[in-house]
Scaffold this active site. Structure first.
Site, short mmCIF file in Angstrom:
data_model
loop_
_atom_site.label_atom_id
_atom_site.label_comp_id
_atom_site.label_asym_id
_atom_site.label_seq_id
_atom_site.Cartn_x
_atom_site.Cartn_y
_atom_site.Cartn_z
CG HIS A 314 108.88 -57.80 123.42
ND1 HIS A 314 107.59 -58.21 122.55
CD2 HIS A 314 108.93 -58.29 124.75
CE1 HIS A 314 107.24 -58.82 123.56
NE2 HIS A 314 107.55 -58.74 124.59
CD GLU A 325 113.72 -55.01 123.66
OE1 GLU A 325 112.07 -54.68 123.83
OE2 GLU A 325 113.78 -55.52 122.61
CG PHE A 410 103.42 -62.30 130.63
CD1 PHE A 410 104.13 -61.68 131.16
CD2 PHE A 410 102.13 -62.47 130.63
CE1 PHE A 410 103.76 -60.57 131.59
CE2 PHE A 410 101.33 -60.97 131.44
CZ PHE A 410 102.57 -60.05 131.81
#
Lengths: 424, 408
Positions: A314, A325, A410
């Site tokens: 990502h 991450e 989000f």
């Protein structure tokens, strides 16, 4: 013949298409990604006077009559779909007999539309919401309704390409493109129809969207030079760079694809997803949802973590995302982390938001097919807290067999896709 | 559909609805029986010359106890997150962490509420500004509030359900007006039948009390104005928007049985299609859907809940379709719920599924809502044990579902 790894629910990818700030079409994008080029530039679509962020990866040369969010998003989606469907060779006479899943940005009137309607719906009124529309002929401004309905983009694609059933428009924020692919994988596995068309598109950069993300302190403000702003995994990263683009994938039942002699570009082997219950813009520091999501994809594919060679991260370049991450990857892969390559396309393309999951899935297909890993550029100051082989600055010839593509959004929506080489 | 493994049949084990006719099952059933009270519920002042159906009374603090959580949402999300809590509680899932981690969420929503006074201020100032771009940037950077625009992101609706109720299996948000709600139900239904999950929270929210949405729908000349007219007899400008939050817990029969959950009704079929809307096309699509569904319908009494939006041409076509169904099933009882609750767009179809459960619970339909329309015949005390729900989008998309009594 020995059973192949990840055999149970595999779905073939038989067509791909994309458009980004680096170019139109997979063949235009791929060499530039391998060269480490950046599509980030100064914004010219609207005035950035007074704004802290003045750069983005907008797609500007579409020659549209009205360059608004729905028009840009549709034009890009249409190009990506034409490329993917054309490559797949599935369907004929303008009929693609499969489901359509479209990740698209939420649409609302922009300032251009709002002001037009304020002037034309309510003569003598300066309020856009004045409720005395007596002089408006019914339906005179129909396009100001239809163009701004969330379902219209997918409806037009479905009409244009003759897709079956009810097209689905979806959003899971920055994971949307991956969610569209996941819905397609599930549909093909259910066997209702032999193929699905999965699309992510995002042409949503305007004053308001830029200011919204800026107010969340999510955007990089390193405006000069623009191409150096996106710095995933670097110590001096300061946020993501908004960008536009679209990508499309044709997913197909493998037996169906083989029977009609289609070229299988790669396989989608597994999908994982998990929702975070912690906070509206931050992930839970325990990383639980990210870990469940990555594990879910690996489990769904019937693989184990040590099978994975490469992760298309990502990797947004925000302090929070890259840290979480890395944490999630460390937890899932343990010692195997040292043998993993993990790179972020967003260092070059910026964050194509709703489209990102689809754009990065297409790039992952090319990564596997060509045996070259795209780099993470602008990696000049490694973050010592993030111990990853990020394929720094230069593409690398390395044949990966099983790759993960991560998308974390989000609002706590996380999706990981597991993509396998066609010979795997 | 029929033919699926009994263990994979789809049950409804939880339902939560806040609507213009109240926040709980008792008050809405009472309101549905009381046609005389209807005009009083329609607001013809706040958004005059248009008509809206404002949300009925409910106390959001019951399901959303933290004021901070309530402040993070606009009305649309508040209606939905509350309804989701009611549905989870009824299904016996609320607060059960292990079950919540297996619960998959599909939510249908459009964007949340804007800051309308800021919009008006900017549009007023924009024509006179020397540097329009700089003016726009300054006004927005100063005026936009992060909490508010987070409440505008459709996916934050599901995000808020995860945060408030702890649903963490997965989270997907469908957009696309009426079809979004229909497809949310269809995908959950298909996934349960195919064994791609056991427990789903499916729902939608819609807030009709928004000047920006009135502007949006008025631009196409779709809103009823000036004089009220019955649902089945309106001009193309015939929609009255209505607020709602509607959530269901869908579950495989096996999962419901293992947990000992009470089954409110069985969902036997969900159909969703699109067609290019030339005259007669939507009717042809719906006729095809009914053709597939009727094979699995029993002999028992049939109720039909139509979500007709009220816009003249398309609603007349839907009326024609319903008349053709009545020709085949003369015992069926039709009700157009828009008369009572307005048109809740993304939430319209799911709201009608829940109103259908209300009917099944009592084995009968509520009295006609459109008393001037023979389509809505008096049901006397006809027993009803299956409900057909139809939903057509105002621009596109046709959906149909069949609900059956759990013990039927």
């Amino acid at each position: 013949m020995a059973e192949r790894k990840g055999g149970a629910g595999r779905v073939a990818i038989t067509g791909i298409g994309m458009i980004t700030s680096l170019g139109r079409g997979v063949d235009a994008n791929w060499p530039r990604l391998l060269a480490g080029d950046s599509g980030i530039h100064e914004i010219t679509r609207f005035s950035t006077e007074g704004l802290r962020t003045k750069i983005a990866g907008t797609v500007d040369d579409l020659e549209l009559e009205t360059a608004n969010m729905p028009a840009i998003s549709y034009a890009m989606a249409d190009m990506a779909v034409a490329e993917a469907v054309g490559q797949s060779g599935f369907g004929d006479d303008g009929v693609f007999p499969g489901d359509l899943f479209v990740a698209a940005p939420p649409i609302e009137h922009d300032w251009m539309a709002r002001q037009f309607l304020a002037e034309h719906c309510s003569p003598g009124e300066t309020s856009p919401y004045a409720r005395r529309p007596i002089d408006t002929p019914d339906g005179a401004y129909f396009s100001y309704h239809e163009d701004f309905m969330n379902g219209t983009l997918a409806d037009r694609l479905a009409e244009n390409y003759g897709c079956s059933g009810s097209p689905i428009t979806l959003t899971t924020a920055c994971a949307s493109g991956a969610s569209a692919i996941q819905l397609g994988v599930e549909a093909v596995r259910r066997g209702e129809r032999p193929a699905a068309l999965c699309v992510g598109t995002d042409g949503s950069i305007n004053e308001e969207t830029l200011i919204r993300f800026a107010l969340l302190s999510a955007l990089s403000t390193k405006n000069d030079p623009p191409e150096k702003a996106a710095r995933p995994f670097s110590k001096n990263r300061d946020g993501f760079v908004m960008a536009e683009g679209a990508a499309a994938l044709v997913l197909e039942d493998p037996e169906h694809a083989k029977a009609r002699g289609a070229t299988i570009l790669a396989y989608l082997l597994g999908c994982g997803e998990a929702a975070d219950t912690f906070h509206r813009t931050r992930s839970n520091p325990n990383g639980r949802a990210i870990i469940r999501c990555i594990r879910g994809a690996i489990d769904d594919a019937g693989l184990s973590p040590t099978d994975i060679d490469y992760i298309n991260a990502h990797g947004t370049g925000t302090s929070e995302n890259d840290k979480m991450e890395h944490f999630g990857i460390s937890e899932v892969f343990g010692d195997h982390k040292a043998s993993l390559a993990v790179s972020s396309n967003k260092s070059m393309l910026g964050h194509t938001l709703t489209a990102a999951g689809a754009v990065e899935a297409v790039i992952t297909v090319k990564t596997l097919a060509d045996g070259i890993l795209p780099p993470t550029i602008n990696y000049d100051e490694p973050d010592p807290a993030i111990e990853l082989d990020v394929v720094p600055n230069q593409a690398r010839k390395q044949q990966a067999t099983f790759a993960l593509s991560n998308s974390f959004g989000f609002g706590g929506q996380n999706v990981s896709l597991l993509i396998g080489h066609p010979d795997a | 559909m029929t033919g699926s493994e009994p263990s994979r049949r789809v049950c409804i084990t939880g339902a939560g609805l806040v609507s213009p006719i109240g926040g709980d099952a008792e008050s809405r059933w009472a309101a549905l029986g009381d046609g005389a009270g209807r005009p009083a519920r329609v607001d013809h002042e706040t958004y005059a010359p248009f008509f809206t159906y404002p949300i009925g009374d409910f106390d959001p603090s019951v399901q959303i106890p933290k004021p901070g959580d309530q402040r993070a949402m606009g009305p649309m999300m508040l209606y939905g997150v509350h309804a989701a809590g009611v549905a989870l509680e009824q299904a016996g899932i609320k607060g059960e962490e292990a079950l919540l981690e297996q619960t998959h969420m599909i939510v249908a929503a459009g964007g949340g509420e804007r800051d309308w006074s800021l919009d008006e201020q900017i549009v007023k100032g924009l024509p006179g500004a020397n540097d329009k771009g700089a003016y726009l940037n300054r006004e927005m950077a100063d005026g936009l509030r992060p909490t508010l625009f987070l409440a505008q992101l459709p996916n934050l609706f599901a995000g808020n359900i995860s945060i408030v109720h702890g649903v963490s299996g997965s989270s997907r948000t469908f957009m696309g007006e009426e079809s979004a709600g229909i497809d949310a139900l269809r995908i959950a239904f298909d996934k349960i039948e195919a064994g791609q999950g056991d427990i789903f929270l499916v729902g939608a929210g819609f807030n009709a009390e928004r000047p920006d949405l009135h502007l949006m729908y008025h631009a196409a000349g779709l809103l009823l104005r000036d004089d009220y007219a019955g649902l089945w007899h309106r001009p193309d400008a015939g929609i009255c928007l209505g607020s709602a939050g509607a959530f269901l817990v869908l579950e495989s029969e096996q999962s419901a049985a293992e947990r000992g959950a009470r089954v409110l009704g069985r969902l036997s079929a969900v159909e969703s299609d699109r067609t290019r809307r030339v005259p007669g096309a939507a009717k042809a699509t719906a006729s095809g859907q009914f053709g597939r569904i009727k094979a699995s319908m029993g002999d028992g009494g049939v109720g039909i809940l139509s979500g007709a939006c009220g816009s003249g041409t398309i609603t007349a076509e839907e009326k024609g379709f319903l008349e053709s169904v009545l020709h085949e099933r003369p015992d069926a009882v039709v009700r157009g719920t828009g008369e009572a609750v307005g048109h809740a767009v993304e939430a319209a179809f799911l709201q009608n599924i829940i109103l259908g459960l209300d009917c099944l619970e009592r084995s009968r339909m509520f009295p006609p809502l459109a008393t001037d329309e023979p389509l809505e015949a008096d049901a006397d005390d006809r027993e009803v044990n299956q409900i057909l729900v139809t939903g057509w989008g105002h621009l596109k998309g046709e959906g149909m579902a069949l609900l059956e009594k759990a013990d039927g």
